[in-house]
Design a protein around this motif. Structure first.
Motif, PDB file in Angstrom:
ATOM      1  N   VAL A  84       0.847  -1.204   0.000  1.00 20.62           N
ATOM      2  CA  VAL A  84       0.000   0.000   0.000  1.00 20.62           C
ATOM      3  C   VAL A  84       0.884   1.256   0.000  1.00 20.62           C
ATOM      4  O   VAL A  84       0.664   2.193  -0.754  1.00 20.62           O
ATOM      5  N   HIS A  85       1.923   1.251   0.850  1.00 18.37           N
ATOM      6  CA  HIS A  85       2.847   2.402   0.922  1.00 18.37           C
ATOM      7  C   HIS A  85       4.240   1.955   0.488  1.00 18.37           C
ATOM      8  O   HIS A  85       4.753   0.938   0.999  1.00 18.37           O
ATOM      9  N   ASN A  86       4.853   2.689  -0.428  1.00 16.24           N
ATOM     10  CA  ASN A  86       6.177   2.317  -0.950  1.00 16.24           C
ATOM     11  C   ASN A  86       7.025   3.570  -1.086  1.00 16.24           C
ATOM     12  O   ASN A  86       6.537   4.604  -1.549  1.00 16.24           O
ATOM     13  N   ILE A  87       8.287   3.442  -0.674  1.00 14.90           N
ATOM     14  CA  ILE A  87       9.220   4.570  -0.806  1.00 14.90           C
ATOM     15  C   ILE A  87      10.431   4.118  -1.618  1.00 14.90           C
ATOM     16  O   ILE A  87      11.046   3.088  -1.306  1.00 14.90           O
ATOM     17  N   PHE A  88      10.760   4.880  -2.643  1.00 13.82           N
ATOM     18  CA  PHE A  88      11.961   4.624  -3.436  1.00 13.82           C
ATOM     19  C   PHE A  88      12.943   5.755  -3.119  1.00 13.82           C
ATOM     20  O   PHE A  88      12.748   6.888  -3.559  1.00 13.82           O
ATOM     21  N   PHE A  89      13.970   5.427  -2.311  1.00 14.91           N
ATOM     22  CA  PHE A  89      14.859   6.470  -1.800  1.00 14.91           C
ATOM     23  C   PHE A  89      15.845   6.987  -2.840  1.00 14.91           C
ATOM     24  O   PHE A  89      16.395   6.217  -3.639  1.00 14.91           O
ATOM     25  N   ALA A  90      16.108   8.298  -2.788  1.00 18.98           N
ATOM     26  CA  ALA A  90      17.225   8.895  -3.530  1.00 18.98           C
ATOM     27  C   ALA A  90      18.517   8.465  -2.843  1.00 18.98           C
ATOM     28  O   ALA A  90      18.515   8.136  -1.658  1.00 18.98           O
ATOM     29  N   ASP A  91      19.630   8.502  -3.584  1.00 24.20           N
ATOM     30  CA  ASP A  91      20.911   8.131  -2.987  1.00 24.20           C
ATOM     31  C   ASP A  91      21.360   9.164  -1.958  1.00 24.20           C
ATOM     32  O   ASP A  91      21.813   8.823  -0.883  1.00 24.20           O
ATOM     33  N   ASP A  92      21.243  10.448  -2.331  1.00 21.05           N
ATOM     34  CA  ASP A  92      21.761  11.507  -1.455  1.00 21.05           C
ATOM     35  C   ASP A  92      20.586  12.275  -0.842  1.00 21.05           C
ATOM     36  O   ASP A  92      20.086  13.256  -1.395  1.00 21.05           O
ATOM     37  N   TYR A  93      20.139  11.775   0.322  1.00 23.94           N
ATOM     38  CA  TYR A  93      18.934  12.338   0.954  1.00 23.94           C
ATOM     39  C   TYR A  93      19.200  13.772   1.410  1.00 23.94           C
ATOM     40  O   TYR A  93      18.353  14.648   1.272  1.00 23.94           O
ATOM     41  N   GLU A  94      20.400  14.019   1.937  1.00 22.90           N
ATOM     42  CA  GLU A  94      20.691  15.353   2.465  1.00 22.90           C
ATOM     43  C   GLU A  94      20.636  16.382   1.329  1.00 22.90           C
ATOM     44  O   GLU A  94      20.086  17.479   1.484  1.00 22.90           O
ATOM     45  N   ASN A  95      21.185  16.007   0.180  1.00 14.37           N
ATOM     46  CA  ASN A  95      21.162  16.917  -0.967  1.00 14.37           C
ATOM     47  C   ASN A  95      19.716  17.237  -1.384  1.00 14.37           C
ATOM     48  O   ASN A  95      19.384  18.364  -1.730  1.00 14.37           O
ATOM     49  N   GLU A  96      18.851  16.218  -1.290  1.00 10.88           N
ATOM     50  CA  GLU A  96      17.445  16.443  -1.659  1.00 10.88           C
ATOM     51  C   GLU A  96      16.827  17.540  -0.781  1.00 10.88           C
ATOM     52  O   GLU A  96      16.129  18.430  -1.267  1.00 10.88           O
ATOM     53  N   PHE A  97      17.126  17.496   0.522  1.00  8.12           N
ATOM     54  CA  PHE A  97      16.553  18.508   1.420  1.00  8.12           C
ATOM     55  C   PHE A  97      17.245  19.861   1.265  1.00  8.12           C
ATOM     56  O   PHE A  97      16.597  20.904   1.411  1.00  8.12           O
ATOM     57  N   THR A  98      18.540  19.830   0.940  1.00  7.05           N
ATOM     58  CA  THR A  98      19.237  21.103   0.696  1.00  7.05           C
ATOM     59  C   THR A  98      18.584  21.798  -0.497  1.00  7.05           C
ATOM     60  O   THR A  98      18.327  23.007  -0.476  1.00  7.05           O
ATOM     61  N   LYS A  99      18.286  21.025  -1.513  1.00  2.00           N
ATOM     62  CA  LYS A  99      17.631  21.599  -2.709  1.00  2.00           C
ATOM     63  C   LYS A  99      16.231  22.118  -2.358  1.00  2.00           C
ATOM     64  O   LYS A  99      15.832  23.198  -2.796  1.00  2.00           O
ATOM     65  N   LEU A 100      15.497  21.347  -1.588  1.00  7.12           N
ATOM     66  CA  LEU A 100      14.138  21.782  -1.217  1.00  7.12           C
ATOM     67  C   LEU A 100      14.191  23.119  -0.485  1.00  7.12           C
ATOM     68  O   LEU A 100      13.395  24.021  -0.747  1.00  7.12           O
ATOM     69  N   GLU A 101      15.162  23.247   0.434  1.00  6.16           N
ATOM     70  CA  GLU A 101      15.278  24.507   1.191  1.00  6.16           C
ATOM     71  C   GLU A 101      15.637  25.665   0.271  1.00  6.16           C
ATOM     72  O   GLU A 101      15.317  26.807   0.559  1.00  6.16           O
ATOM     73  N   ALA A 102      16.328  25.344  -0.850  1.00  7.11           N
ATOM     74  CA  ALA A 102      16.700  26.400  -1.797  1.00  7.11           C
ATOM     75  C   ALA A 102      15.570  26.647  -2.808  1.00  7.11           C
ATOM     76  O   ALA A 102      15.745  27.405  -3.767  1.00  7.11           O
ATOM     77  N   GLY A 103      14.436  25.977  -2.600  1.00  7.44           N
ATOM     78  CA  GLY A 103      13.296  26.183  -3.512  1.00  7.44           C
ATOM     79  C   GLY A 103      13.433  25.400  -4.802  1.00  7.44           C
ATOM     80  O   GLY A 103      12.781  25.706  -5.804  1.00  7.44           O
ATOM     81  N   GLU A 104      14.269  24.343  -4.755  1.00  8.61           N
ATOM     82  CA  GLU A 104      14.514  23.590  -5.990  1.00  8.61           C
ATOM     83  C   GLU A 104      14.205  22.107  -5.801  1.00  8.61           C
ATOM     84  O   GLU A 104      13.924  21.658  -4.697  1.00  8.61           O
ATOM     85  N   LEU A 105      14.327  21.369  -6.911  1.00  8.33           N
ATOM     86  CA  LEU A 105      14.182  19.911  -6.856  1.00  8.33           C
ATOM     87  C   LEU A 105      15.525  19.277  -7.194  1.00  8.33           C
ATOM     88  O   LEU A 105      16.185  19.714  -8.148  1.00  8.33           O
ATOM     89  N   ALA A 106      15.918  18.249  -6.440  1.00  4.80           N
ATOM     90  CA  ALA A 106      17.156  17.531  -6.782  1.00  4.80           C
ATOM     91  C   ALA A 106      16.927  16.732  -8.062  1.00  4.80           C
ATOM     92  O   ALA A 106      15.775  16.426  -8.421  1.00  4.80           O
ATOM     93  N   ASP A 107      18.012  16.389  -8.756  1.00  7.44           N
ATOM     94  CA  ASP A 107      17.857  15.520  -9.935  1.00  7.44           C
ATOM     95  C   ASP A 107      17.405  14.132  -9.493  1.00  7.44           C
ATOM     96  O   ASP A 107      16.558  13.513 -10.123  1.00  7.44           O
ATOM     97  N   ASP A 108      17.999  13.670  -8.393  1.00 13.81           N
ATOM     98  CA  ASP A 108      17.673  12.344  -7.868  1.00 13.81           C
ATOM     99  C   ASP A 108      16.704  12.552  -6.696  1.00 13.81           C
ATOM    100  O   ASP A 108      17.106  13.051  -5.646  1.00 13.81           O
ATOM    101  N   VAL A 109      15.442  12.190  -6.889  1.00 16.36           N
ATOM    102  CA  VAL A 109      14.445  12.467  -5.847  1.00 16.36           C
ATOM    103  C   VAL A 109      13.913  11.172  -5.236  1.00 16.36           C
ATOM    104  O   VAL A 109      13.915  10.121  -5.887  1.00 16.36           O
ATOM    105  N   THR A 110      13.460  11.271  -3.998  1.00 15.02           N
ATOM    106  CA  THR A 110      12.780  10.150  -3.341  1.00 15.02           C
ATOM    107  C   THR A 110      11.324  10.132  -3.826  1.00 15.02           C
ATOM    108  O   THR A 110      10.696  11.187  -3.929  1.00 15.02           O
ATOM    109  N   ILE A 111      10.834   8.938  -4.121  1.00 13.74           N
ATOM    110  CA  ILE A 111       9.486   8.820  -4.706  1.00 13.74           C
ATOM    111  C   ILE A 111       8.614   7.987  -3.763  1.00 13.74           C
ATOM    112  O   ILE A 111       9.021   6.908  -3.319  1.00 13.74           O
TER     113      ILE A 111
END
Ligand code: FAD
Length: 500
Positions: free
Chosen positions: A321-348
């Motif tokens: 029912v619930h599935n998470i496909f993790f990005a390799d670099d989780y910290e980078n994903e949040f750094t991008k989010l804080e900068a108002g952007e999306l990382a190339d490699d995202v968690t789905i």
């Protein structure tokens, strides 16, 4: 007493029930045609989708509403417990199905990640301790009434808080307590349950897994919208008057107190007005001339999301029912989010309610709710971002679900070998649309983020200290976003009104 509620989100619906039971004459004005706000539903062809929330914890807060009204909850609202809460996937092929049961979680974590089960047991015991020590103070009471702070139990809680990882962040706590990088990433993910960044949110919030792995994760038998629908119908039975397609344009005041609201249909008088609309937008649009609590309203927003709702023409046994496909670099994903952007490699995140709600997809198909965390909307060009994001999401899911990616020279007769070939219905939602459809400032899913130690205290109170008779509830005010907390905000607010 005549009480008006602006917005039929889950908090507005729950407050309507509580106040109707207490004998108020309750009117609910909702801009949309249906109840639920973010907790609403829609269909694409033969597929049904919940618009927003997919994970349901603390069902007892819904049951409580029926019990309050003297009804048996099971006669109107039913849900099933998920034995495995979430399936986690990493690119290196590691998968982990997280059981709801804490002991099983510990044992399974040991066999998958090779860390001693005792570390997980200890971590979960600490999560429970954090919740039991602070939960009732922070989540079930107004933090903005002196009566709360005069309670000696609350004073005791405040003394204990610094020792509960308030001043370290979730990631640091998880690295310290769990050690294994994949398990750290798995538990860091719980920061997203209120739209926060695990590298900034206080370690106190590592209590969140306790909700899922102690109280359990659930799914209403007809899907998440059952929550809104059943509470709405309960309100109807109690005599609540609902007015759909009726946006409120202004909160009317006189001599420092509310006197009613203005809608397109005219003026409606009221002794109390409860705002379930996003608090930032309420000050901006409905409270002309009111003094704005600037510090509160300038808090960093929670994350938003880009969501792909897909009707799929086949089934996938490997998904839950619930599935998470993790990005390799989780910290980078949040750094991008804080900068108002999306990382190339995202968690789905992929939610498939048709796994347990058969009517949600036609036979042999599945309804996929595919969500990628996105920054709150500050004017990004979402239209330009969505197409490449869709391509990346399909490529990642196709490769993990063992599709062969198509080549540009593949002949037209090539059999379906890409997830895209199985998408037969589609709707895409961006943060801009989340704001437009649910009235949530910048499309934030959970109001303001919890990315600093003071976040809990800086959410807007459940009442106005300047305007008598004006109250606030829902995900943008205390105690915060998510369905359980919205239900608690309704409980706190209804309690304050009764006291006042
Ligand atoms: P909202 O749902 O925000 O509704 C507010 C209502 O007010 C809307 O219906 C709006 O139309 C109405 N309104 C606004 N302005 C006016 C006006 N002027 N006049 C009349 N009506 C007005 N939570 C979880 O617990 N689990 C999850 O898995 C989860 N996932 C989520 C995924 C997504 C994509 C989203 C969007 C949210 C998710 N959440 C989740 C968060 C959860 O949905 C919200 O915290 C909660 O539903 C908010 O409820 P609310 O009572 O604040 O009202």
């Amino acid at each position: 007493m005549k009480t008006t509620i602006i917005g039929a989100g889950i908090a507005g619906l729950a407050a309507a029930v509580r106040l109707a039971v207490a004998g108020h004459e309750v009117d609910v004005f909702e801009a949309n045609a249906t109840p639920g706000g973010k907790l609403s539903q829609f269909s694409l062809g033969d597929y049904r989708f919940d618009f927003g929330p997919s994970l349901f914890t603390m069902p007892q807060y819904v049951d409580e509403l029926f019990e309050l009204a003297g009804e048996d909850p099971r006669a109107h609202f039913n849900y099933v417990r998920l034995p495995d809460v979430c399936h986690y996937w990493w690119k290196d092929g590691t998968t982990f199905s997280a059981p709801a049961d804490t002991e099983e979680l510990a044992v399974r974590a040991e066999s998958t990640f090779g860390i001693p089960a005792q570390r997980v047991r200890d971590f979960m015991a600490t999560a429970e301790h954090k919740y039991e020590t602070t939960g009732r103070t922070f989540l079930e009471k107004s933090l903005h009434k002196s009566s709360t702070w005069l309670d000696w139990k609350v004073a005791g809680t405040m003394l204990k808080i610094p020792g509960l990882d308030l001043f370290s962040n979730m990631n640091a706590v998880h690295e310290r307590d769990l050690g294994h990088p994949k398990l750290v990433q798995l538990f860091n993910r719980f920061a997203t349950y209120n739209g926060s960044n695990p590298y900034k949110a206080p370690g106190l919030l590592s209590m969140i897994p306790h909700f899922e792995h102690h109280f359990g994760a659930w799914l209403p038998v007809g899907g998440m919208f059952d929550i809104s629908q059943s509470v709405y119908e309960l309100g109807k039975r109690l005599g609540v008057n609902y007015h759909f397609n009726t946006p409120v344009k202004q909160v009317l005041r006189g001599r420092g107190c509310v006197v009613g609201v203005e809608t397109e249909q005219g003026l409606v008088d009221a002794d109390a007005v409860i705002c379930n609309m996003d608090v930032w937008l309420a000050y901006d649009r409905l409270l002309d001339g009111a003094k704005k609590p600037k510090r509160t309203l300038s808090q960093q927003k929670s994350t938003s999301a880009v969501i792909f709702y897909w009707g799929i023409d086949r089934t996938f046994d490997e998904l839950g029912v619930h599935n998470i496909f993790f990005a390799d670099d989780y910290e980078n994903e949040f750094t991008k989010l804080e900068a108002g952007e999306l990382a190339d490699d995202v968690t789905i995140y992929v939610n498939v309610s048709s796994k347990l709600v058969p009517g949600d997809a036609p036979a042999g198909g599945e309804n996929w709710f595919v969500m990628v965390n996105a920054p709150a909307d500050t004017g990004q060009d979402w239209d330009a971002w969505v197409k490449p994001l869709r391509t990346r999401v399909i490529a990642r899911l196709s490769s993990q679900l063992n599709f062969v990616l198509p080549t540009p020279i593949a002949p037209a007769s090539t059999p379906k070998n890409d997830l895209a070939d199985h998408i037969v219905e589609e709707r895409i939602i961006t943060p801009t649309q989340i704001e437009r459809l649910t009235g949530s400032h910048q499309g934030a899913l959970y109001g303001s983020s919890s990315n600093n130690t003071m976040a809990a205290f800086l959410r807007h109170p459940n009442f106005s200290s300047d305007i008598g008779g004006l109250y606030f509830l829902g995900g943008s005010v205390h105690p915060g976003g998510g369905v359980p907390l919205c239900l608690l905000s309704a409980k706190i607010t209804a309690g304050l009104i009764e006291k006042d």
